[in-house]
Every structure is written in structure tokens, then in C-alpha cells.
Design a protein around this motif. Structure first.
Motif, PDB file in Angstrom:
ATOM      1  N   GLY A   1      49.089  57.235  39.671  1.00 54.79           N
ATOM      2  CA  GLY A   1      50.408  57.640  40.129  1.00 54.79           C
ATOM      3  C   GLY A   1      50.477  59.125  40.434  1.00 54.79           C
ATOM      4  O   GLY A   1      51.139  59.541  41.397  1.00 54.79           O
ATOM      5  N   GLY A   2      49.794  59.934  39.625  1.00 54.21           N
ATOM      6  CA  GLY A   2      49.766  61.373  39.863  1.00 54.21           C
ATOM      7  C   GLY A   2      49.100  61.725  41.183  1.00 54.21           C
ATOM      8  O   GLY A   2      49.613  62.548  41.952  1.00 54.21           O
ATOM      9  N   ILE A   3      47.958  61.116  41.453  1.00 52.60           N
ATOM     10  CA  ILE A   3      47.231  61.380  42.700  1.00 52.60           C
ATOM     11  C   ILE A   3      48.045  60.911  43.897  1.00 52.60           C
ATOM     12  O   ILE A   3      48.136  61.603  44.928  1.00 52.60           O
ATOM     13  CB  ILE A   3      45.856  60.687  42.679  1.00 52.60           C
ATOM     14  N   LEU A   4      48.675  59.752  43.776  1.00 51.20           N
ATOM     15  CA  LEU A   4      49.469  59.231  44.888  1.00 51.20           C
ATOM     16  C   LEU A   4      50.666  60.134  45.173  1.00 51.20           C
ATOM     17  O   LEU A   4      50.975  60.428  46.333  1.00 51.20           O
ATOM     18  CB  LEU A   4      49.942  57.814  44.557  1.00 51.20           C
ATOM     19  N   SER A   5      51.336  60.596  44.127  1.00 46.75           N
ATOM     20  CA  SER A   5      52.473  61.502  44.317  1.00 46.75           C
ATOM     21  C   SER A   5      52.032  62.806  44.962  1.00 46.75           C
ATOM     22  O   SER A   5      52.711  63.342  45.857  1.00 46.75           O
ATOM     23  CB  SER A   5      53.153  61.787  42.973  1.00 46.75           C
ATOM     24  N   LEU A   6      50.898  63.346  44.517  1.00 47.86           N
ATOM     25  CA  LEU A   6      50.384  64.592  45.097  1.00 47.86           C
ATOM     26  C   LEU A   6      49.993  64.385  46.551  1.00 47.86           C
ATOM     27  O   LEU A   6      50.201  65.285  47.388  1.00 47.86           O
ATOM     28  CB  LEU A   6      49.185  65.088  44.284  1.00 47.86           C
ATOM     29  N   LEU A   7      49.445  63.229  46.867  1.00 49.21           N
ATOM     30  CA  LEU A   7      49.078  62.915  48.256  1.00 49.21           C
ATOM     31  C   LEU A   7      50.302  62.936  49.159  1.00 49.21           C
ATOM     32  O   LEU A   7      50.280  63.528  50.246  1.00 49.21           O
ATOM     33  CB  LEU A   7      48.397  61.543  48.303  1.00 49.21           C
ATOM     34  N   PHE A   8      51.376  62.305  48.701  1.00 43.85           N
ATOM     35  CA  PHE A   8      52.608  62.299  49.494  1.00 43.85           C
ATOM     36  C   PHE A   8      53.150  63.715  49.661  1.00 43.85           C
ATOM     37  O   PHE A   8      53.669  64.073  50.727  1.00 43.85           O
ATOM     38  CB  PHE A   8      53.665  61.412  48.831  1.00 43.85           C
ATOM     39  N   PHE A   9      53.056  64.517  48.615  1.00 48.58           N
ATOM     40  CA  PHE A   9      53.552  65.896  48.695  1.00 48.58           C
ATOM     41  C   PHE A   9      52.746  66.714  49.698  1.00 48.58           C
ATOM     42  O   PHE A   9      53.307  67.416  50.539  1.00 48.58           O
ATOM     43  CB  PHE A   9      53.493  66.560  47.324  1.00 48.58           C
ATOM     44  N   CYS A  10      51.428  66.649  49.587  1.00 52.19           N
ATOM     45  CA  CYS A  10      50.560  67.523  50.387  1.00 52.19           C
ATOM     46  C   CYS A  10      50.648  67.241  51.882  1.00 52.19           C
ATOM     47  O   CYS A  10      50.365  68.135  52.692  1.00 52.19           O
ATOM     48  CB  CYS A  10      49.114  67.388  49.914  1.00 52.19           C
ATOM     49  N   PHE A  11      51.030  66.026  52.250  1.00 47.80           N
ATOM     50  CA  PHE A  11      51.102  65.703  53.678  1.00 47.80           C
ATOM     51  C   PHE A  11      52.524  65.368  54.121  1.00 47.80           C
ATOM     52  O   PHE A  11      52.713  64.753  55.168  1.00 47.80           O
ATOM     53  CB  PHE A  11      50.149  64.541  53.995  1.00 47.80           C
ATOM     54  N   CYS A  12      53.503  65.816  53.315  1.00 48.91           N
ATOM     55  CA  CYS A  12      54.903  65.637  53.691  1.00 48.91           C
ATOM     56  C   CYS A  12      55.260  66.652  54.770  1.00 48.91           C
ATOM     57  O   CYS A  12      55.121  67.867  54.556  1.00 48.91           O
ATOM     58  CB  CYS A  12      55.797  65.808  52.469  1.00 48.91           C
ATOM     59  N   PRO A  13      55.733  66.228  55.941  1.00 47.59           N
ATOM     60  CA  PRO A  13      56.059  67.170  57.018  1.00 47.59           C
ATOM     61  C   PRO A  13      57.101  68.209  56.605  1.00 47.59           C
ATOM     62  O   PRO A  13      57.046  69.356  57.064  1.00 47.59           O
ATOM     63  CB  PRO A  13      56.591  66.261  58.138  1.00 47.59           C
ATOM     64  N   ASN A  14      58.035  67.828  55.753  1.00 47.53           N
ATOM     65  CA  ASN A  14      59.085  68.754  55.340  1.00 47.53           C
ATOM     66  C   ASN A  14      58.512  69.913  54.529  1.00 47.53           C
ATOM     67  O   ASN A  14      58.833  71.081  54.765  1.00 47.53           O
ATOM     68  CB  ASN A  14      60.140  68.005  54.531  1.00 47.53           C
ATOM     69  N   PHE A  15      57.641  69.611  53.572  1.00 51.33           N
ATOM     70  CA  PHE A  15      57.027  70.671  52.771  1.00 51.33           C
ATOM     71  C   PHE A  15      56.066  71.505  53.613  1.00 51.33           C
ATOM     72  O   PHE A  15      56.000  72.735  53.469  1.00 51.33           O
ATOM     73  CB  PHE A  15      56.294  70.075  51.569  1.00 51.33           C
ATOM     74  N   LEU A  16      55.315  70.867  54.490  1.00 45.93           N
ATOM     75  CA  LEU A  16      54.384  71.600  55.348  1.00 45.93           C
ATOM     76  C   LEU A  16      55.135  72.523  56.315  1.00 45.93           C
ATOM     77  O   LEU A  16      54.606  73.560  56.710  1.00 45.93           O
ATOM     78  CB  LEU A  16      53.514  70.619  56.145  1.00 45.93           C
ATOM     79  N   ALA A  17      56.352  72.153  56.676  1.00 46.71           N
ATOM     80  CA  ALA A  17      57.130  72.992  57.596  1.00 46.71           C
ATOM     81  C   ALA A  17      57.736  74.194  56.881  1.00 46.71           C
ATOM     82  O   ALA A  17      57.788  75.294  57.441  1.00 46.71           O
ATOM     83  CB  ALA A  17      58.238  72.154  58.241  1.00 46.71           C
ATOM     84  N   HIS A  18      58.192  74.015  55.641  1.00 50.90           N
ATOM     85  CA  HIS A  18      58.915  75.090  54.951  1.00 50.90           C
ATOM     86  C   HIS A  18      58.006  76.009  54.136  1.00 50.90           C
ATOM     87  O   HIS A  18      58.365  77.165  53.903  1.00 50.90           O
ATOM     88  CB  HIS A  18      59.991  74.494  54.034  1.00 50.90           C
ATOM     89  N   ALA A  19      56.868  75.514  53.680  1.00 52.55           N
ATOM     90  CA  ALA A  19      55.984  76.344  52.854  1.00 52.55           C
ATOM     91  C   ALA A  19      55.517  77.607  53.576  1.00 52.55           C
ATOM     92  O   ALA A  19      55.398  78.666  52.939  1.00 52.55           O
ATOM     93  CB  ALA A  19      54.787  75.526  52.375  1.00 52.55           C
ATOM     94  N   PRO A  20      55.244  77.584  54.891  1.00 55.12           N
ATOM     95  CA  PRO A  20      54.789  78.816  55.564  1.00 55.12           C
ATOM     96  C   PRO A  20      55.926  79.674  56.097  1.00 55.12           C
ATOM     97  O   PRO A  20      55.684  80.533  56.954  1.00 55.12           O
ATOM     98  CB  PRO A  20      53.912  78.282  56.719  1.00 55.12           C
ATOM     99  N   LEU A  21      57.161  79.476  55.641  1.00 56.96           N
ATOM    100  CA  LEU A  21      58.281  80.269  56.137  1.00 56.96           C
ATOM    101  C   LEU A  21      58.820  81.188  55.046  1.00 56.96           C
ATOM    102  O   LEU A  21      58.755  80.857  53.850  1.00 56.96           O
ATOM    103  CB  LEU A  21      59.418  79.359  56.622  1.00 56.96           C
ATOM    104  N   MET A  22      59.374  82.310  55.456  1.00 58.86           N
ATOM    105  CA  MET A  22      59.951  83.271  54.507  1.00 58.86           C
ATOM    106  C   MET A  22      61.420  82.925  54.277  1.00 58.86           C
ATOM    107  O   MET A  22      62.331  83.687  54.610  1.00 58.86           O
ATOM    108  CB  MET A  22      59.810  84.690  55.052  1.00 58.86           C
ATOM    109  N   THR A  23      61.646  81.762  53.705  1.00 57.50           N
ATOM    110  CA  THR A  23      62.988  81.308  53.354  1.00 57.50           C
ATOM    111  C   THR A  23      62.961  80.849  51.900  1.00 57.50           C
ATOM    112  O   THR A  23      61.898  80.492  51.379  1.00 57.50           O
ATOM    113  CB  THR A  23      63.430  80.150  54.274  1.00 57.50           C
ATOM    114  N   PRO A  24      64.112  80.819  51.230  1.00 52.29           N
ATOM    115  CA  PRO A  24      64.115  80.525  49.791  1.00 52.29           C
ATOM    116  C   PRO A  24      64.044  79.050  49.435  1.00 52.29           C
ATOM    117  O   PRO A  24      63.976  78.703  48.256  1.00 52.29           O
ATOM    118  CB  PRO A  24      65.458  81.114  49.328  1.00 52.29           C
ATOM    119  N   ASP A  25      64.017  78.164  50.423  1.00 46.65           N
ATOM    120  CA  ASP A  25      64.152  76.740  50.141  1.00 46.65           C
ATOM    121  C   ASP A  25      62.978  76.175  49.341  1.00 46.65           C
ATOM    122  O   ASP A  25      63.177  75.415  48.386  1.00 46.65           O
ATOM    123  CB  ASP A  25      64.319  75.970  51.451  1.00 46.65           C
ATOM    124  N   LEU A  26      61.761  76.525  49.725  1.00 45.83           N
ATOM    125  CA  LEU A  26      60.594  76.004  49.011  1.00 45.83           C
ATOM    126  C   LEU A  26      60.528  76.559  47.599  1.00 45.83           C
ATOM    127  O   LEU A  26      60.232  75.829  46.641  1.00 45.83           O
ATOM    128  CB  LEU A  26      59.326  76.337  49.800  1.00 45.83           C
TER     129      LEU A  26
END
Length: 228
Positions: A144-169
């Protein structure tokens, strides 16, 4: 005869075996974020925020309107790379937010200053992934841990916000960390767990004002079974 408190061999072997996929997934996430930084132009919000934290750190004054847009932790954190940059005072003291950001960007022929500030969000993105993995492992086991991390690492929403200088992530990371540590505290009410929960809650509230909405919704005790 003293009891053997060392972890069993199967448990230790399982722990070593799971580290590799975790490292691979997080490395893939970091690579996707870093390689996308240079392809993103400055957003309106980023130009608006750029330089406000440096102004606070160097002048110790709160008279700049942009320094009050968000709490102090995030405002200062994303601007730490700008402390290494020397420029005329008029660049940093510009009171018009967009003009200040544009003047800072113009100090380099590329977007290196903006990208350096953007990468300050990456540690919180990786931290969020690790929290999701650790919490999921507690609830659903290693798979379950690996599956959850897999979904996180390739989630378009997280991939879009992580490289931005905004406070959301950053807020997402600290909000999940706060609830996770409170969850741990209900099962193990130790001083250490209380300390970690307090630190996470404090940083969350210092990241974005809307974090106040999470206090009554996610941080108040409820009549639910405690977890270890």
C-alpha cells in the motif's frame, strides 16, 4: 538473559528491499520536477512574490504590502537564494510588486534566479511523498505504501505545482504532516510526538493564512479509535 531487541532478519530484509523502489520513485519525481523548471515561464503569482522575502530579511520591516500576502515562513523561505545576489538597492526596494519581480528577473539573462527560488519547494514535495509512503505503510503495509507513493510521484497536480514558487505545495506537505503527527500522537501520547505535532502545526500556520481553516476540520480531537 536479556531479550533480543534487534529487528528480525525477515523484517530487516523486507526493509532493505523496499528502499530501492522508494528511491527510484522519488528520484523520478525529482527529475520530472527539475527538468520542467526551465520550461516554465514566470507565472503572475511568482513575479508578484519574488523579492518580498528578501526585503523582510534585509530590512526587518513589514511596510511592503507583498510581505503580508502570506505568513512569514513561506515568504522568507522561497527567497533565501536571493540573499546571495548583489544588486542595487532600488531593485529590492521597488514597491510595485510586478515591477520588483521583473527587475529581479532582469538581473540575469535567463530565469536562473526564479528557478533557484522555485527549487526551494522541492524539499517539501519530497517530504510529502515520504509522509504519504510512511502513513500508507502503517495503514496498508508495504504494498500500500509503494502504491500510494507511485500515485503521488506521477500525479499531474503535484508535478505541476512542485516546480512553482507558490505556497500550495508547501502547505499541502505541512498540512498532511500535521494530521499525520496528530494521528501518531493519539496512539502514542509521548512528548516527542507532541513536539513533532506542534512543530508541524506551527509551520503549517506560518505558510498560508488559509491553513487556519484546517484547524477545526482536521486538527481537533474526535471520538475515533486511536492508532499506534
Amino acid at each position: 538473559m536479556e531479550p533480543d531487541l534487534s529487528p528480525s532478519k525477515p523484517a530487516a530484509a523486507s526493509s532493505r528491499k523496499i528502499r530501492l523502489p522508494v528511491l527510484i520513485l522519488l528520484l523520478a519525481f525529482v527529475i520530472l520536477c527539475v527538468t520542467s523548471v526551465g520550461r516554465k515561464s514566470a507565472t503572475y503569482d511568482e513575479t508578484h512574490y519574488l523579492g518580498a522575502g528578501r526585503y523582510l530579511l534585509t530590512t526587518h520591516r513589514w511596510d511592503l504590502p507583498d510581505s503580508l500576502l502570506h505568513p512569514v515562513f513561506w515568504t522568507v523561505w522561497h527567497d533565501l537564494p536571493l540573499l546571495t545576489v548583489s544588486a542595487p538597492g532600488r531593485v529590492w526596494d521597488e514597491r510595485a510588486d510586478i515591477l520588483r519581480g521583473q527587475n529581479i528577473l532582469a538581473l540575469r539573462t535567463d530565469d536562473s534566479l526564479l528557478n533557484a527560488c522555485r527549487l526551494m519547494s522541492l524539499p517539501f514535495a519530497v517530504g510529502l511523498g515520504l509522509i504519504i509512503f510512511a502513513w500508507s505503510c502503517k495503514l496498508y503495509g508495504d504494498t500500500g505504501g509503494i502504491l500510494s507513493l507511485l500515485f503521488f510521484c506521477f500525479c499531474p497536480n503535484f508535478l505541476a505545482h512542485a516546480p512553482l514558487m507558490t505556497p500550495d505545495l508547501t502547505l499541502s506537505c505541512l498540512a498532511v504532516a500535521t494530521v499525520w503527527r496528530l494521528w501518531r500522537l493519539t496512539g502514542q501520547p509521548t512528548r516527542l510526538n507532541l513536539l513533532w505535532a506542534g512543530i508541524a502545526l506551527g509551520l503549517m500556520l506560518l505558510t498560508k493564512y488559509t491553513a487556519l481553516l484546517l484547524v477545526p476540520n482536521g486538527c481537533l480531537p474526535r471520538n475515533e479509535p486511536a492508532h499506534a
